[in-house]
Design a protein around this motif. Structure first.
Motif, PDB file in Angstrom:
ATOM      1  N   SER A 190      -7.477   0.419   7.641  1.00  0.00           N
ATOM      2  CA  SER A 190      -7.132  -0.975   7.872  1.00  0.00           C
ATOM      3  C   SER A 190      -5.697  -1.103   8.386  1.00  0.00           C
ATOM      4  O   SER A 190      -5.425  -1.802   9.370  1.00  0.00           O
ATOM      5  CB  SER A 190      -7.309  -1.751   6.560  1.00  0.00           C
ATOM      6  OG  SER A 190      -7.044  -3.109   6.749  1.00  0.00           O
ATOM      7  N   ALA A 191      -4.795  -0.383   7.737  1.00  0.00           N
ATOM      8  CA  ALA A 191      -3.396  -0.427   8.153  1.00  0.00           C
ATOM      9  C   ALA A 191      -3.231   0.231   9.525  1.00  0.00           C
ATOM     10  O   ALA A 191      -2.421  -0.205  10.343  1.00  0.00           O
ATOM     11  CB  ALA A 191      -2.518   0.271   7.117  1.00  0.00           C
TER      12      ALA A 191
ATOM     13  N   ALA B 124       0.226  -0.704  11.108  1.00  0.00           N
ATOM     14  CA  ALA B 124       1.175  -0.997  10.038  1.00  0.00           C
ATOM     15  C   ALA B 124       1.512   0.242   9.209  1.00  0.00           C
ATOM     16  O   ALA B 124       2.005   0.134   8.092  1.00  0.00           O
ATOM     17  CB  ALA B 124       0.597  -2.088   9.127  1.00  0.00           C
TER      18      ALA B 124
ATOM     19  N   SER C 154       3.627 -12.013  13.775  1.00  0.00           N
ATOM     20  CA  SER C 154       2.289 -11.471  13.645  1.00  0.00           C
ATOM     21  C   SER C 154       2.393  -9.982  13.469  1.00  0.00           C
ATOM     22  O   SER C 154       3.451  -9.400  13.641  1.00  0.00           O
ATOM     23  CB  SER C 154       1.480 -11.809  14.893  1.00  0.00           C
ATOM     24  OG  SER C 154       2.188 -11.337  16.012  1.00  0.00           O
ATOM     25  N   HIS C 155       1.294  -9.436  13.079  1.00  0.00           N
ATOM     26  CA  HIS C 155       1.361  -8.011  12.858  1.00  0.00           C
ATOM     27  C   HIS C 155       1.040  -7.213  14.101  1.00  0.00           C
ATOM     28  O   HIS C 155       0.717  -7.734  15.124  1.00  0.00           O
ATOM     29  CB  HIS C 155       0.457  -7.573  11.723  1.00  0.00           C
ATOM     30  CG  HIS C 155      -0.878  -8.266  11.710  1.00  0.00           C
ATOM     31  ND1 HIS C 155      -1.247  -9.082  10.683  1.00  0.00           N
ATOM     32  CD2 HIS C 155      -1.865  -8.300  12.585  1.00  0.00           C
ATOM     33  CE1 HIS C 155      -2.446  -9.557  10.937  1.00  0.00           C
ATOM     34  NE2 HIS C 155      -2.853  -9.109  12.067  1.00  0.00           N
TER      35      HIS C 155
ATOM     36  N   ASP D 266      -4.026  -2.176  12.169  1.00  0.00           N
ATOM     37  CA  ASP D 266      -2.953  -3.167  12.318  1.00  0.00           C
ATOM     38  C   ASP D 266      -1.649  -2.538  12.792  1.00  0.00           C
ATOM     39  O   ASP D 266      -0.640  -3.227  12.914  1.00  0.00           O
ATOM     40  CB  ASP D 266      -2.695  -3.875  10.975  1.00  0.00           C
ATOM     41  CG  ASP D 266      -3.843  -4.808  10.613  1.00  0.00           C
ATOM     42  OD1 ASP D 266      -4.543  -5.263  11.533  1.00  0.00           O
ATOM     43  OD2 ASP D 266      -4.040  -5.071   9.408  1.00  0.00           O
TER      44      ASP D 266
ATOM     45  N   MET E 154       0.849  -1.185   0.000  1.00  0.00           N
ATOM     46  CA  MET E 154       0.000   0.000   0.000  1.00  0.00           C
ATOM     47  C   MET E 154       0.879   1.227   0.000  1.00  0.00           C
ATOM     48  O   MET E 154       1.919   1.275   0.632  1.00  0.00           O
ATOM     49  CB  MET E 154      -0.892  -0.047   1.228  1.00  0.00           C
ATOM     50  CG  MET E 154      -1.062   1.294   1.866  1.00  0.00           C
ATOM     51  SD  MET E 154      -2.367   1.299   3.051  1.00  0.00           S
ATOM     52  CE  MET E 154      -2.575  -0.378   3.474  1.00  0.00           C
TER      53      MET E 154
ATOM     54  N   ASP F 297     -10.238   3.363   3.206  1.00  0.00           N
ATOM     55  CA  ASP F 297     -10.348   2.088   3.927  1.00  0.00           C
ATOM     56  C   ASP F 297      -8.999   1.415   4.110  1.00  0.00           C
ATOM     57  O   ASP F 297      -8.738   0.785   5.134  1.00  0.00           O
ATOM     58  CB  ASP F 297     -11.288   1.140   3.169  1.00  0.00           C
ATOM     59  CG  ASP F 297     -12.737   1.582   3.322  1.00  0.00           C
ATOM     60  OD1 ASP F 297     -13.062   2.194   4.360  1.00  0.00           O
ATOM     61  OD2 ASP F 297     -13.531   1.329   2.396  1.00  0.00           O
ATOM     62  N   ASP F 298      -8.143   1.527   3.092  1.00  0.00           N
ATOM     63  CA  ASP F 298      -6.839   0.866   3.210  1.00  0.00           C
ATOM     64  C   ASP F 298      -6.016   1.496   4.325  1.00  0.00           C
ATOM     65  O   ASP F 298      -5.325   0.807   5.072  1.00  0.00           O
ATOM     66  CB  ASP F 298      -6.086   0.880   1.869  1.00  0.00           C
ATOM     67  CG  ASP F 298      -5.998   2.284   1.279  1.00  0.00           C
ATOM     68  OD1 ASP F 298      -6.688   3.195   1.795  1.00  0.00           O
ATOM     69  OD2 ASP F 298      -5.251   2.463   0.306  1.00  0.00           O
TER      70      ASP F 298
ATOM     71  N   HIS G 262     -10.928  12.580   3.715  1.00  0.00           N
ATOM     72  CA  HIS G 262     -11.127  11.539   4.730  1.00  0.00           C
ATOM     73  C   HIS G 262     -10.190  10.356   4.490  1.00  0.00           C
ATOM     74  O   HIS G 262      -9.738  10.155   3.367  1.00  0.00           O
ATOM     75  CB  HIS G 262     -12.575  11.073   4.709  1.00  0.00           C
ATOM     76  CG  HIS G 262     -13.518  12.126   5.220  1.00  0.00           C
ATOM     77  ND1 HIS G 262     -13.429  12.658   6.481  1.00  0.00           N
ATOM     78  CD2 HIS G 262     -14.565  12.750   4.614  1.00  0.00           C
ATOM     79  CE1 HIS G 262     -14.379  13.562   6.650  1.00  0.00           C
ATOM     80  NE2 HIS G 262     -15.086  13.640   5.517  1.00  0.00           N
TER      81      HIS G 262
END
Ligand SMILES: [Zn+2]
Lengths: 214, 274
Positions: free
Chosen positions: B18-19, B24, B273-274, B22, B1, B14-15, B11
């Motif tokens: 999502s990160a 990330a 794991s993340h 996590d 990403m 979603d990506d 705004h």
């Protein structure tokens, strides 16, 4: 989920080298250590016991027959299994897409009059905090609505707890593909659960602003 | 990403959310995201909902195992293996049945021939007409076939030999072919099962081709020799049929070989794991 559960165990290593020499009992020890997460992956991806059992069995049989081709160390065995099982799941889903089955349709019907989706806190939260049966049902119904690739991604990462890297290896795709499938899957689930009723309890109690559309 | 900073006015996608969940995001992007979410109720809500989704997925109960997925010695599932063994046992049983059936059939045919209605040419004539070589072939063939089947077997060789003895050389050969078929199977050598089946089928189709003349010769006739011929062919047919039955059952009981396209092992990757 325990990313490396059991793999440091001497017993498992011994079983692994037995299996290397073609010993079925050695291989079956490996099956016993891994069948729960592998079955969990298949069950959450396929949505019913029968298909999940078929895919799990197929995955272990395939792993058994091609064990000689597996060159990695014991630690990599689990990732290899995840990949085989992911393939088995996608194979089954493709078959089912051609001839949709009742089990999937059954999962799609939510009960409108039941309690709304509620999660006490926005926190991912401790595993100990059990979900209500209704929430479980709604999450499962939401999973069933995803396309196979997105569902597999979200099951690998969020249900099974694999890292992006591990999920990418399991699905044989780029890291970026995993991330985008995962984020789309989560967004769909979010919208689905919101549709089903109250979303997760409103965030940080707020200051006045009414939610504005993005 | 891509984690390019985004204009504060926009705004969060979603990506990015999502990160963010996590953890990330690279430090820079993360700071910007935090700042935006703190200021934007809409994004904050979506972020919390995304967290809730992830939290719910992590807490989905692990399903109960419906059974164990261990594999059997043949690389079949342990469950299939069990079913197969059960079928094999029933196959062994079916061999007894088939052997008994064949023995009965041959015996019955033999009996009708030996006691001909109407003016008898002497039965001894019939046996005298036997070509020696056919007798030899038939006599040696059924023995190994019936050996593993044990109990009902002894009846078969004798009657079969007697029946085949009087047959014309052609049918005798066929009968011998059919009779010799079970020998390797009786020895328990699995890989030859298919060959045996083929052999039996070939024998059966030979019989089928031989059938039309037989049909005509089934019409009552005073010539015991002809009746004997048709009787022998019938006996062979019965034998072949019962063998076919047994082998078909056996073939069905073999677990299906699942072919899966080649699979390259996944590259070893680090657990974590993340
Ligand atoms: Zn915003």
């Amino acid at each position: 989920m325990g990313a490396s559960s059991g793999w440091d165990d001497d017993g498992v290593r011994a079983a692994f080298s037995l299996a290397r020499r073609g010993d079925v009992r050695g291989f079956n020890t490996l099956v016993e250590t891994t069948q729960r997460p592998i079955y969990g992956l298949c069950y959450r991806t396929l949505g019913n016991v029968e298909d999940a059992s078929d895919a799990t069995q197929e995955a272990f049989l395939h792993a058994y027959r091609s064990f000689a081709a597996f060159q990695g160390p014991p630690e990599a065995f689990r990732a290899w299994l995840y990949r085989i099982a992911s393939n088995a799941c996608l194979d089954l889903l493709r078959k089912r897409r051609r001839r949709p089955s009742e089990s999937l349709d059954g999962m799609l019907e939510p009960d409108a009059d039941e309690a709304p989706f509620q999660i006490a806190s926005g926190d991912p939260g401790p595993e100990s905090q059990a979900l209500s049966a209704e929430t479980i049902r709604r999450v499962e119904a939401g999973l069933a609505r995803l396309n196979p690739e997105q569902r597999l991604a979200v099951v690998l990462c969020d249900v099974q707890g694999l890292s992006y890297d591990e999920a990418a290896a399991a699905m044989a795709v780029e890291l970026g593909t995993v991330k985008s499938r995962l984020s789309r899957a989560r967004a769909h689930l979010r919208e689905w659960l919101r549709e089903m009723g109250e979303p997760a309890e409103p965030p940080q109690r707020l200051h006045l602003q009414s939610p504005t559309a993005p | 990403m891509t984690q390019s900073p985004w204009p504060a006015a926009e705004h969060a996608g979603d990506d990015l959310l999502s990160a963010f969940v996590d953890d990330a995001l690279v430090a820079d992007t993360r700071r910007q995201a935090e700042r935006h979410v703190a200021a934007c109720a809409s994004c904050r809500e979506r972020l919390e909902e995304t967290r809730a989704v992830v939290g719910a997925l992590r807490r989905l109960p692990a399903p109960e195992l419906p059974r164990s997925f261990t594999v059997g010695p043949r690389g079949a599932s342990a469950r299939d293996e069990l079913a197969w063994r059960r079928l094999r046992r029933s196959y062994a049983f079916s061999r007894y049945v088939a052997a008994g059936f064949a023995a009965l059939f041959v015996g019955f045919t033999g009996a009708t021939l030996v006691v001909p209605p109407g003016p008898p040419d002497s039965p001894t004539d019939i046996r005298a007409a036997a070509p020696a070589q056919a007798a030899g072939a038939a006599a040696s063939a059924p023995a190994p076939a019936a050996a593993p089947a044990a109990a009902p077997a002894p009846v078969a060789p004798q009657s079969a030999a007697r029946a085949a003895a009087g047959a014309a050389p052609a049918s005798a050969d066929q009968a011998a072919g059919a009779a010799s078929a079970p020998a390797p199977a009786g020895a328990g050598a699995e890989p030859t099962g298919a060959d045996v089946l083929e052999g039996a089928q070939r024998a059966a189709s030979n019989e089928a081709r031989a059938l039309p003349p037989v049909a005509t010769s089934l019409v009552p006739t005073a010539d015991p020799r002809r009746r004997f011929q048709s009787g022998a062919v019938l006996a062979g047919l019965g034998l072949a049929l019962s063998l076919l039955l047994a082998f078909n059952l056996r073939r069905r009981s073999r677990p299906p070989a699942t072919a899966w396209p080649g699979f390259a092992p996944a590259p070893a990757d680090r657990p974590g794991s993340h």
